[in-house]
Design a protein around this motif. Structure first.
Motif, PDB file in Angstrom:
ATOM      1  N   LEU A   1       0.827  -1.205   0.000  1.00 47.08           N
ATOM      2  CA  LEU A   1       0.000   0.000   0.000  1.00 47.08           C
ATOM      3  C   LEU A   1       0.863   1.257   0.000  1.00 47.08           C
ATOM      4  N   LEU A   2       1.901   1.274   0.840  1.00 48.60           N
ATOM      5  CA  LEU A   2       2.764   2.458   0.922  1.00 48.60           C
ATOM      6  C   LEU A   2       3.501   2.726  -0.382  1.00 48.60           C
TER       7      LEU A   2
ATOM      8  N   ALA B   1      -5.137  -2.423  10.379  1.00 51.96           N
ATOM      9  CA  ALA B   1      -5.740  -1.090  10.292  1.00 51.96           C
ATOM     10  C   ALA B   1      -4.977  -0.082  11.145  1.00 51.96           C
ATOM     11  N   ASN B   2      -4.635  -0.472  12.368  1.00 50.33           N
ATOM     12  CA  ASN B   2      -3.879   0.433  13.246  1.00 50.33           C
ATOM     13  C   ASN B   2      -2.494   0.725  12.685  1.00 50.33           C
ATOM     14  N   GLY B   3      -1.847  -0.316  12.144  1.00 51.54           N
ATOM     15  CA  GLY B   3      -0.509  -0.130  11.590  1.00 51.54           C
ATOM     16  C   GLY B   3      -0.510   0.780  10.382  1.00 51.54           C
ATOM     17  N   ILE B   4      -1.464   0.605   9.494  1.00 44.67           N
ATOM     18  CA  ILE B   4      -1.547   1.453   8.305  1.00 44.67           C
ATOM     19  C   ILE B   4      -1.896   2.884   8.698  1.00 44.67           C
ATOM     20  N   HIS B   5      -2.790   3.034   9.669  1.00 47.85           N
ATOM     21  CA  HIS B   5      -3.140   4.369  10.171  1.00 47.85           C
ATOM     22  C   HIS B   5      -1.883   5.096  10.634  1.00 47.85           C
ATOM     23  N   ARG B   6      -1.063   4.413  11.415  1.00 46.09           N
ATOM     24  CA  ARG B   6       0.167   5.026  11.927  1.00 46.09           C
ATOM     25  C   ARG B   6       1.141   5.359  10.803  1.00 46.09           C
ATOM     26  N   LYS B   7       1.283   4.458   9.841  1.00 45.41           N
ATOM     27  CA  LYS B   7       2.206   4.694   8.732  1.00 45.41           C
ATOM     28  C   LYS B   7       1.763   5.877   7.879  1.00 45.41           C
ATOM     29  N   VAL B   8       0.466   5.986   7.627  1.00 40.59           N
ATOM     30  CA  VAL B   8      -0.046   7.074   6.790  1.00 40.59           C
ATOM     31  C   VAL B   8       0.163   8.425   7.477  1.00 40.59           C
ATOM     32  N   VAL B   9      -0.164   8.506   8.775  1.00 40.77           N
ATOM     33  CA  VAL B   9       0.048   9.757   9.500  1.00 40.77           C
ATOM     34  C   VAL B   9       1.537  10.094   9.561  1.00 40.77           C
TER      35      VAL B   9
ATOM     36  N   GLU C   1       3.865   9.333   7.358  1.00 40.16           N
ATOM     37  CA  GLU C   1       4.310   9.838   6.055  1.00 40.16           C
ATOM     38  C   GLU C   1       3.773  11.237   5.789  1.00 40.16           C
ATOM     39  N   TYR C   2       2.584  11.521   6.272  1.00 36.02           N
ATOM     40  CA  TYR C   2       2.030  12.872   6.099  1.00 36.02           C
ATOM     41  C   TYR C   2       2.858  13.877   6.906  1.00 36.02           C
ATOM     42  N   VAL C   3       3.137  13.539   8.170  1.00 35.82           N
ATOM     43  CA  VAL C   3       3.948  14.423   9.015  1.00 35.82           C
ATOM     44  C   VAL C   3       5.342  14.591   8.418  1.00 35.82           C
ATOM     45  N   ARG C   4       5.884  13.519   7.869  1.00 40.45           N
ATOM     46  CA  ARG C   4       7.199  13.603   7.228  1.00 40.45           C
ATOM     47  C   ARG C   4       7.183  14.624   6.085  1.00 40.45           C
ATOM     48  N   ALA C   5       6.115  14.587   5.288  1.00 36.33           N
ATOM     49  CA  ALA C   5       5.996  15.533   4.177  1.00 36.33           C
ATOM     50  C   ALA C   5       5.947  16.972   4.686  1.00 36.33           C
ATOM     51  N   VAL C   6       5.308  17.183   5.838  1.00 40.30           N
ATOM     52  CA  VAL C   6       5.205  18.539   6.394  1.00 40.30           C
ATOM     53  C   VAL C   6       6.563  19.036   6.875  1.00 40.30           C
ATOM     54  N   VAL C   7       7.241  18.259   7.699  1.00 42.53           N
ATOM     55  CA  VAL C   7       8.489  18.744   8.303  1.00 42.53           C
ATOM     56  C   VAL C   7       9.658  18.719   7.333  1.00 42.53           C
ATOM     57  N   GLN C   8       9.514  18.050   6.212  1.00 41.81           N
ATOM     58  CA  GLN C   8      10.597  18.030   5.222  1.00 41.81           C
ATOM     59  C   GLN C   8      10.342  18.956   4.034  1.00 41.81           C
TER      60      GLN C   8
ATOM     61  N   ARG D   1       3.806   3.611  20.143  1.00 46.04           N
ATOM     62  CA  ARG D   1       3.248   4.952  20.268  1.00 46.04           C
ATOM     63  C   ARG D   1       4.221   6.022  19.798  1.00 46.04           C
ATOM     64  N   ALA D   2       5.283   5.629  19.133  1.00 50.18           N
ATOM     65  CA  ALA D   2       6.249   6.589  18.603  1.00 50.18           C
ATOM     66  C   ALA D   2       5.786   7.071  17.233  1.00 50.18           C
ATOM     67  N   LEU D   3       5.882   8.369  16.998  1.00 47.69           N
ATOM     68  CA  LEU D   3       5.489   8.948  15.713  1.00 47.69           C
ATOM     69  C   LEU D   3       6.644   9.704  15.073  1.00 47.69           C
ATOM     70  N   PHE D   4       7.231  10.651  15.801  1.00 46.02           N
ATOM     71  CA  PHE D   4       8.278  11.501  15.247  1.00 46.02           C
ATOM     72  C   PHE D   4       9.647  10.823  15.242  1.00 46.02           C
ATOM     73  N   ALA D   5       9.808   9.755  16.024  1.00 45.95           N
ATOM     74  CA  ALA D   5      11.115   9.101  16.140  1.00 45.95           C
ATOM     75  C   ALA D   5      11.627   8.612  14.787  1.00 45.95           C
ATOM     76  N   GLU D   6      10.707   8.259  13.878  1.00 45.76           N
ATOM     77  CA  GLU D   6      11.112   7.723  12.578  1.00 45.76           C
ATOM     78  C   GLU D   6      11.282   8.804  11.511  1.00 45.76           C
ATOM     79  N   ILE D   7      11.102  10.077  11.897  1.00 46.41           N
ATOM     80  CA  ILE D   7      11.064  11.154  10.906  1.00 46.41           C
ATOM     81  C   ILE D   7      12.272  12.069  11.074  1.00 46.41           C
ATOM     82  N   ASP D   8      13.035  12.224  10.009  1.00 45.34           N
ATOM     83  CA  ASP D   8      14.121  13.205   9.976  1.00 45.34           C
ATOM     84  C   ASP D   8      13.584  14.491   9.368  1.00 45.34           C
ATOM     85  N   ALA D   9      13.896  15.609   9.992  1.00 39.15           N
ATOM     86  CA  ALA D   9      13.440  16.897   9.477  1.00 39.15           C
ATOM     87  C   ALA D   9      14.502  17.485   8.553  1.00 39.15           C
TER      88      ALA D   9
END
Length: 352
Positions: A134-135, A183-191, A193-200, A315-323
């Motif tokens: 899906l990703l 469903a929970n895993g995809i929800h987390r992955k989608v959010v 990737e969206y946050v990644r797009a914002v901070v990058q 429950r980690a969200l930003f840990a996987e995102i480099d700005a």
């Protein structure tokens, strides 16, 4: 679960009816006696409880079906592999675990735990594969978020939700526990990737009006994501406010309000880091050096007060995102500005 030779040949002929005969791969599953012997041996192992030999036989049978179907077409091979994975999970869940519980008395709990662990590995592997597929399909659309045409083109985000819903039309056929994890895993992955797009992003708002438009669209799309995943029965509601916090930091007018919002973001998502906040302030395009330091000090104070807390990996969200690195060129002389621009170019190449 397992196809007889006659059924396999029938399906192969149907799938290749329009092909030139010379191009149809010749696939052999073995003669009927060989197939019958293997299935008889499989049933014998199942009844006698010799799990090691049973595992070898199951692996052999599944491998035969996957490899032989892939010899017809790659698409057929992929479909058969998914069917085998689903069938294997059903085999473990419905029969294997129940038989262990009934057959073993004193050590029944331990054996049941081992069986459940095996099932968890199968389910996790299948969910990871489905999520990754899906990703990969969503990736081109995520790369267009917060780019120059994003504000004028609603189709970019609509494409993301359309693709997700299309995949979930198939996922809904799954049983409840594996489906919930997916469903929970995809929800987390989608959010994520969206946050990644914002901070990058390298978008910088040139006016208060543009800041309001960017924040407004972020909020609207956040609400649509929340409603969509609620309809898909995701229980990961802790993700719902992430994008809205980012929108507030971009839109708020005074420094004290921004500081409060940064504190709220850090309270909900303790893994947010300094570079994430800097990236959001950079999008605003109006924060002075002193106000920037005051805002970042709020994050440092909050992290200091909560330094002893631990965060579950789930429950980690930003840990996987480099700005994207923020480069300040204001109030510098020309030589410093040129060096700064050189660093910016190297950063751009690295991000691409």
């Amino acid at each position: 679960m397992f196809l007889k030779r006659s059924r396999f040949e029938k399906r192969r002929k149907e799938a290749t009816a329009d092909w030139p005969h010379s191009k149809i791969p010749q696939v052999t599953l073995g003669n009927d006696c060989q197939i019958a012997a293997r299935e008889k041996k499989l049933k014998g192992c199942w009844q006698s409880g010799t799990e090691t030999e049973l595992g070898v036989l199951v692996d052999t049978l599944l491998t035969d079906h996957v490899e032989n179907s892939a010899a017809v077409t790659q698409e057929l091979g992929a479909r058969v592999a998914l069917c085998c994975l689903s069938g294997l999970a059903d085999l473990l869940q419905r029969d294997y675990i129940e038989r262990l519980k009934q057959k073993v008395s004193s050590d029944g709990e331990e054996e049941a735990k081992k069986a459940l662990a095996s099932l968890d590995r199968v389910v996790k592997g299948g969910n990871e594969m489905l999520t990754q597929r899906l990703l990969e399909e969503l990736k081109p659309n995520f790369s267009k978020l917060l780019k120059s045409k994003w504000l004028q083109n609603k189709e970019i985000f609509e494409s993301i939700t359309t693709i997700i819903k299309k995949h979930f039309n198939q996922f809904r056929k799954m049983k409840s526990p594996p489906y919930q994890d997916l469903a929970n895993g995809i929800h987390r992955k989608v959010v994520t990737e969206y946050v990644r797009a914002v901070v990058q992003t390298r978008v910088v708002c040139s006016s208060a009006d543009m800041r309001m438009k960017v924040a407004g669209q972020l909020t609207q799309e956040s609400v649509e994501l929340r409603e969509m995943f609620a309809s898909l029965n995701s229980s990961a509601s802790w993700l719902d406010t992430a994008i809205e916090h980012l929108a507030e930091i971009i839109s708020l007018k005074d420094t004290s309000s921004i500081q409060m919002e940064v504190g709220a973001l850090a309270d909900s998502y303790p893994d947010v880091r300094k570079e994430h906040i800097e990236a959001l302030l950079n999008i605003r395009g109006d924060i002075s050096h002193q106000n920037r330091q005051n805002i970042l000090e709020t994050l440092r104070d909050f992290n200091g007060n909560n330094g002893g807390s631990t965060l579950s990996r789930n429950r980690a969200l930003f840990a996987e995102i480099d700005a994207t690195p923020v480069v300040q060129c204001a109030n510098l002389n020309m030589s410093c500005a040129l060096r700064c621009f050189s660093v910016f170019r190297r950063c751009s190449v690295r991000v691409r």
